[in-house]
Scaffold this active site. Structure first.
Site, PDB file in Angstrom:
ATOM      1  N   THR A 210      18.981  19.147  37.964  1.00 56.75           N
ATOM      2  CA  THR A 210      20.033  18.972  38.864  1.00 56.75           C
ATOM      3  C   THR A 210      21.134  18.640  37.920  1.00 56.75           C
ATOM      4  O   THR A 210      21.079  17.704  37.527  1.00 56.75           O
ATOM      5  CB  THR A 210      19.801  18.366  40.057  1.00 56.75           C
ATOM      6  OG1 THR A 210      18.813  19.004  40.930  1.00 56.75           O
ATOM      7  CG2 THR A 210      20.989  18.325  40.948  1.00 56.75           C
TER       8      THR A 210
ATOM      9  N   HIS B  46       9.271  23.809  44.247  1.00 57.75           N
ATOM     10  CA  HIS B  46       9.161  22.495  44.274  1.00 57.75           C
ATOM     11  C   HIS B  46       8.588  21.634  45.343  1.00 57.75           C
ATOM     12  O   HIS B  46       8.944  21.807  46.501  1.00 57.75           O
ATOM     13  CB  HIS B  46      10.813  21.971  44.218  1.00 57.75           C
ATOM     14  CG  HIS B  46      10.991  20.642  43.777  1.00 57.75           C
ATOM     15  ND1 HIS B  46       9.908  19.868  43.282  1.00 57.75           N
ATOM     16  CD2 HIS B  46      12.143  20.170  43.391  1.00 57.75           C
ATOM     17  CE1 HIS B  46      10.740  18.736  42.828  1.00 57.75           C
ATOM     18  NE2 HIS B  46      12.013  18.938  42.905  1.00 57.75           N
TER      19      HIS B  46
ATOM     20  N   ASN C 120       8.581  15.221  44.004  1.00 56.76           N
ATOM     21  CA  ASN C 120       9.664  14.416  44.084  1.00 56.76           C
ATOM     22  C   ASN C 120      10.465  14.224  45.478  1.00 56.76           C
ATOM     23  O   ASN C 120      11.464  14.123  45.634  1.00 56.76           O
ATOM     24  CB  ASN C 120      10.852  14.827  43.235  1.00 56.76           C
ATOM     25  CG  ASN C 120      10.472  14.960  41.816  1.00 56.76           C
ATOM     26  OD1 ASN C 120       9.141  14.410  41.241  1.00 56.76           O
ATOM     27  ND2 ASN C 120      11.067  15.603  40.832  1.00 56.76           N
TER      28      ASN C 120
ATOM     29  N   TYR D 229      10.667  16.391  48.039  1.00 52.75           N
ATOM     30  CA  TYR D 229      11.462  17.203  48.861  1.00 52.75           C
ATOM     31  C   TYR D 229      10.583  18.028  49.993  1.00 52.75           C
ATOM     32  O   TYR D 229       9.377  17.713  50.059  1.00 52.75           O
ATOM     33  CB  TYR D 229      12.225  18.137  47.883  1.00 52.75           C
ATOM     34  CG  TYR D 229      12.894  17.578  46.734  1.00 52.75           C
ATOM     35  CD1 TYR D 229      14.397  17.065  47.331  1.00 52.75           C
ATOM     36  CD2 TYR D 229      12.885  17.200  45.633  1.00 52.75           C
ATOM     37  CE1 TYR D 229      15.163  16.245  46.733  1.00 52.75           C
ATOM     38  CE2 TYR D 229      13.749  16.252  44.906  1.00 52.75           C
ATOM     39  CZ  TYR D 229      14.804  15.967  45.390  1.00 52.75           C
ATOM     40  OH  TYR D 229      15.866  15.085  44.678  1.00 52.75           O
TER      41      TYR D 229
ATOM     42  N   ASN E 193      12.435   9.423  46.783  1.00 54.53           N
ATOM     43  CA  ASN E 193      12.745   9.870  47.985  1.00 54.53           C
ATOM     44  C   ASN E 193      11.922   9.239  49.081  1.00 54.53           C
ATOM     45  O   ASN E 193      11.706  10.010  50.047  1.00 54.53           O
ATOM     46  CB  ASN E 193      12.851  11.370  48.190  1.00 54.53           C
ATOM     47  CG  ASN E 193      13.951  12.076  47.238  1.00 54.53           C
ATOM     48  OD1 ASN E 193      15.034  11.054  47.402  1.00 54.53           O
ATOM     49  ND2 ASN E 193      13.908  13.130  46.691  1.00 54.53           N
TER      50      ASN E 193
ATOM     51  N   GLY F 149      12.816  17.597  29.998  1.00 51.78           N
ATOM     52  CA  GLY F 149      14.091  17.465  30.577  1.00 51.78           C
ATOM     53  C   GLY F 149      15.116  16.948  29.903  1.00 51.78           C
ATOM     54  O   GLY F 149      15.986  17.828  29.158  1.00 51.78           O
TER      55      GLY F 149
HETATM   56  C1  LIG Z   1      19.503  14.832  35.532  1.00 56.07           C
HETATM   57  C2  LIG Z   1      18.303  15.150  36.042  1.00 56.07           C
HETATM   58  C3  LIG Z   1      18.186  16.215  37.229  1.00 56.07           C
HETATM   59  C4  LIG Z   1      16.856  16.517  37.500  1.00 56.07           C
HETATM   60  N1  LIG Z   1      16.843  17.442  38.472  1.00 56.07           N
HETATM   61  C5  LIG Z   1      15.598  17.854  38.711  1.00 56.07           C
HETATM   62  C6  LIG Z   1      15.461  18.685  39.733  1.00 56.07           C
HETATM   63  O1  LIG Z   1      16.371  19.645  40.292  1.00 56.07           O
HETATM   64  N2  LIG Z   1      14.288  19.384  40.027  1.00 56.07           N
HETATM   65  C7  LIG Z   1      13.046  18.590  39.801  1.00 56.07           C
HETATM   66  O2  LIG Z   1      11.925  18.952  40.022  1.00 56.07           O
HETATM   67  N3  LIG Z   1      13.150  17.595  38.693  1.00 56.07           N
HETATM   68  C8  LIG Z   1      14.431  17.208  38.388  1.00 56.07           C
HETATM   69  N4  LIG Z   1      14.437  16.015  37.444  1.00 56.07           N
HETATM   70  C9  LIG Z   1      13.115  15.545  36.835  1.00 56.07           C
HETATM   71  C10 LIG Z   1      12.981  16.204  35.600  1.00 56.07           C
HETATM   72  O3  LIG Z   1      12.505  17.511  35.946  1.00 56.07           O
HETATM   73  C11 LIG Z   1      11.721  15.710  34.997  1.00 56.07           C
HETATM   74  O4  LIG Z   1      10.564  15.246  35.592  1.00 56.07           O
HETATM   75  C12 LIG Z   1      12.253  14.020  34.207  1.00 56.07           C
HETATM   76  O5  LIG Z   1      13.582  13.875  33.775  1.00 56.07           O
HETATM   77  C13 LIG Z   1      11.477  13.579  33.505  1.00 56.07           C
HETATM   78  O6  LIG Z   1      11.033  14.231  32.305  1.00 56.07           O
HETATM   79  P1  LIG Z   1      11.916  13.891  30.980  1.00 56.07           P
HETATM   80  O7  LIG Z   1      11.468  12.742  30.355  1.00 56.07           O
HETATM   81  O8  LIG Z   1      11.564  15.211  30.067  1.00 56.07           O
HETATM   82  O9  LIG Z   1      13.265  14.080  31.196  1.00 56.07           O
HETATM   83  C14 LIG Z   1      15.623  15.625  37.201  1.00 56.07           C
HETATM   84  C15 LIG Z   1      16.016  14.638  35.855  1.00 56.07           C
HETATM   85  C16 LIG Z   1      17.168  14.456  35.870  1.00 56.07           C
HETATM   86  C17 LIG Z   1      17.125  13.430  34.392  1.00 56.07           C
END
Ligand SMILES: Cc1cc2nc3c(=O)[nH]c(=O)nc-3n(C[C@H](O)[C@H](O)[C@H](O)COP(=O)(O)O)c2cc1C
Length: 364
Positions: A27, A175, A178, A180, A235, A316
């Site tokens: 996001t 999704h 998390n 939702y 959440n 991410g």
């Molecule tokens: C800025 C940001 C926005 C995120 N938005 C979403 C999202 O929209 N949907 C989702 O399933 N996870 C979301 N996440 C979780 C990421 O998909 C991911 O699970 C998390 O960042 C851990 O992975 P990473 O260490 O590779 O970043 C978000 C994480 C971050 C940092």
């Protein structure tokens, strides 16, 4: 070559990718008025070398919006915006563009839903607050989705999935992680229904399964991914018996030949390896993501692929800061550092201005 297993091509059923590095959903709050625009198209096109490019969480219904300027996919303007994104991605690379459908359920907010009360499995408010331009606001008590209304909510996912395909995406990721809406159905503290869609594990997994089946029937199971975060308390989620819940869910999903299952390694919450659980019970493509420990680095992901424990890894924050992440990893190059201050705001800054390796080298 470093990370040689991450750079093996992947093929299963209709899914073929040149390597194993996917982009996790992020996001970014830059879809003005919920409609993806030129800035968003540029951002995604920059990341078009991902094996699978999962987009930001996108609400399938206006009542499912929980944050400022996140994209939707329930009207023609939003669909046209996503078509521009898809066109830009296809012109730039081979990524399979997958739109994440994120209905926020009880963590939506009237500030964003046009005043409508958010909906949820049960009328239980989340403990916490959400950011709005007018300050932090408490979550509100949601309206329980009646048994009759479940079909409408399911249909919202189906219609958004149909729009995703019409826009040129390869598919959708549902999704169910998390905290939702679909996760709210899976969890004891958010689902106290007594109509066959709650009460016990079989009841709590029923609506998420029905959504998966309905969306798969509309666009084909090969175009549908599903994201899970077993035990994750984000959440204000308290699932109850995580192991039993996901054992049952994975067994029920196994016969449905989805594009992939995207599982977060939530061991610190679940108390066991959720990736191992998924690999044991889920026969299809398994994408892994994790963000809770430093151990899940690129070496670790390469080993997991080498050992057959996962098929692809989703990153991410690494992708957020490195539009050319696969190239950098292949070349053993340094990675840009993500700037947390611009994760959720900042316009072009911290969004489309992270340099590629070639740009960094040219500047030097
Ligand atoms: C800025 C940001 C926005 C995120 N938005 C979403 C999202 O929209 N949907 C989702 O399933 N996870 C979301 N996440 C979780 C990421 O998909 C991911 O699970 C998390 O960042 C851990 O992975 P990473 O260490 O590779 O970043 C978000 C994480 C971050 C940092």
């Amino acid at each position: 070559m470093p990370y040689e297993h991450l750079f093996q091509p992947y093929e299963r059923g209709a899914l073929r990718t040149a390597h194993r590095i996917a982009m996790a959903p992020l996001t970014r709050n830059r879809a003005k008025g919920t409609i993806p625009g030129a800035l968003n198209a540029t951002y995604y096109a920059q990341r078009a070398d991902a094996a699978i490019l999962v987009t930001e969480g996108t609400h399938p219904a206006a009542v499912g919006q929980g944050y400022l300027d996140i994209a939707g996919l329930h009207n023609d303007e939003q669909q046209a915006g996503w078509a521009k994104v898809a066109g830009a991605v296809h012109a730039a690379g081979d990524a399979k563009l997958v739109i994440q459908l994120m209905h926020c359920g009880r963590v939506a907010h009237p500030f964003y839903t046009g005043g409508e009360t958010p909906v949820a499995p049960s009328p239980i408010a989340a403990d916490g607050q959400v950011f709005t331009p007018e300050g932090m606001l408490d979550y509100v008590t949601p309206r329980e989705i009646t048994t009759d209304q479940l079909a409408d909510v399911r249909e919202d996912y189906v219609q958004a999935a149909r729009r995703a395909i019409a826009a040129g995406a390869a598919g959708v990721e549902l999704h169910a992680a998390n905290g939702y809406l679909l996760h709210q159905f899976l969890s004891e503290n958010t689902n106290q229904r007594t109509d066959g869609y709650g009460t016990d594990v079989a009841g709590r997994i029923r609506f998420p399964l029905e959504v998966v089946e309905a969306v798969a029937a509309e666009i084909g199971a090969a175009c549908v991914g599903l994201r899970l975060s077993p035990g994750h308390e984000f959440n204000d989620i308290k699932e109850g018996d995580t192991k039993a819940t996901y054992d049952a869910l994975l067994r029920a999903l196994a016969p449905i030949d989805l594009m992939y299952l995207h599982v977060m390694e939530t061991q610190p919450y679940a108390g066991y390896s959720t990736l191992e659980q998924a690999r044991e019970l889920w026969p299809g493509t398994l994408i892994a993501n994790e963000g809770f420990t430093e151990e899940f680095d690129v070496d670790g992901a390469d080993r997991l692929v080498a050992d057959g424990k996962i098929d692809l890894v989703a990153y991410g924050r690494r992708f957020l800061a490195n539009p050319d992440l696969p190239t950098r990893l292949r070349d053993g190059a340094e990675l840009n550092t993500p700037d947390q201050d611009t994760f959720y705001s900042g316009g072009a800054k911290g969004y489309v201005d992270y340099p590629t390796l070639a740009e960094t080298q040219a500047a030097a």
